[in-house]
Design a protein around this motif. Structure first.
Motif, PDB file in Angstrom:
ATOM      1  N   ARG A 156       0.834  -1.203   0.000  1.00 50.18           N
ATOM      2  CA  ARG A 156       0.000   0.000   0.000  1.00 50.18           C
ATOM      3  C   ARG A 156       0.872   1.257   0.000  1.00 50.18           C
ATOM      4  NH1 ARG A 156      -2.061   3.808   3.226  1.00 50.18           N
ATOM      5  NH2 ARG A 156      -0.755   3.085   4.952  1.00 50.18           N
ATOM      6  N   GLU A 212      -6.584  -1.378   1.097  1.00 58.21           N
ATOM      7  CA  GLU A 212      -7.055  -0.692   2.297  1.00 58.21           C
ATOM      8  C   GLU A 212      -6.029  -0.846   3.408  1.00 58.21           C
ATOM      9  OE1 GLU A 212     -10.889  -1.969   3.455  1.00 58.21           O
ATOM     10  OE2 GLU A 212     -11.866  -1.373   1.568  1.00 58.21           O
ATOM     11  N   ARG A 213      -5.961   0.159   4.251  1.00 55.64           N
ATOM     12  CA  ARG A 213      -4.994   0.141   5.341  1.00 55.64           C
ATOM     13  C   ARG A 213      -5.358  -0.925   6.359  1.00 55.64           C
ATOM     14  NH1 ARG A 213      -2.920   5.395   8.821  1.00 55.64           N
ATOM     15  NH2 ARG A 213      -1.207   4.326   9.889  1.00 55.64           N
ATOM     16  N   GLN A 214      -4.354  -1.701   6.764  1.00 54.01           N
ATOM     17  CA  GLN A 214      -4.531  -2.747   7.759  1.00 54.01           C
ATOM     18  C   GLN A 214      -4.041  -2.223   9.100  1.00 54.01           C
ATOM     19  OE1 GLN A 214      -5.985  -5.758   6.832  1.00 54.01           O
ATOM     20  NE2 GLN A 214      -6.233  -4.707   4.854  1.00 54.01           N
TER      21      GLN A 214
END
Length: 241
Positions: A167, A174-176
């Motif tokens: 990312r 999507e941000r984890q």
């Protein structure tokens, strides 16, 4: 009684002498062993030591293709050194042999292919699955762009920070929030042990220091015991006269 005390004094003196002389005798032996090893290395080399081979130049960049990427991400070390190093860190630890089979295709999630470049020439390729069920996965194909990088096809557990690394590099993921950041070993995450604890020279020096302090403490105790026994013997001798 006097004979018993004299025997105790002689025994204590013998232990004290052995404790003092043991390190002195061990150091020459260690030095001799090191000298022999160096001599053997020199003979095996057939003469003066040869210069070490020059380290290979670091990869010049990576290309990333895959899910929702309209065109490849072309990252170069000259302009994106941190991103290139982080992406390569996801695959540079793989062992020679991986698992023959990976997760089911439905459990793999989006696929991203990373091609490592030397200059403008592709040398290695890997398939990354950051959202695979059960944790990130890496697949290394047997066929590599550079014939010099022959490898066996295999599946590997990926680093836990694979999704965040991709990312950050520009992959639309999507941000984890629950991902552990940093480097780490197989499976990702930060090292449990700090870098300082992985330096054997430092550990050896600390161990030798502890050993010397323990030896001095033992010598002090033996000296105190010897002095005490000598005093007792002298007192008994005066009373028996």
């Amino acid at each position: 009684m006097v004979r018993l005390v004299k025997r105790l004094i002689l025994a204590a003196a013998g232990v004290l002498l052995a404790a003092v002389l043991t390190p002195a005798l061990a150091e020459p032996a260690h030095a001799a062993g090191a000298g022999t090893a160096q001599g053997g290395a020199g003979r095996a080399g057939g003469g003066p030591a040869q210069a070490a081979p020059k380290p290979k130049a670091p990869p010049a960049g990576v290309d990333i293709t895959g899910h929702q990427l309209a065109e490849p991400l072309r990252l170069r070390a000259a302009t994106h050194p941190a991103e290139v190093a982080a992406v390569i860190d996801q695959v540079n630890w793989l062992s020679r042999t991986g698992a023959a089979a990976g997760p089911k295709p439905d459990d793999l999630g989006p696929k991203y292919t990373v091609v490592v470049l030397a200059g403008d020439v592709p040398t290695q390729t890997y398939d990354l699955y950051p959202l695979a069920l059960g944790g990130p996965r890496v697949y290394r194909p047997a066929k590599q762009p550079d014939p010099a990088h022959r490898a066996k096809a295999g599946w590997f557990l990926g680093r836990l920070n694979m999704s965040e690394t991709l990312r950050t590099a520009g992959v639309p993921l999507e941000r984890q929030l629950d991902t552990v950041s940093g480097g780490g070993g197989v499976g990702g995450g930060e090292r449990v042990l700090p870098d300082e604890s992985l330096k054997p020279g430092k550990d050896l020096g600390e161990a030798m220091g502890e050993l010397q302090r323990l030896l001095l403490l033992n010598v002090g105790v033996l000296v105190a015991i010897t002095v005490g026994l000598a005093g007792i013997a002298l007192l008994i001798r005066r009373r028996t006269r």
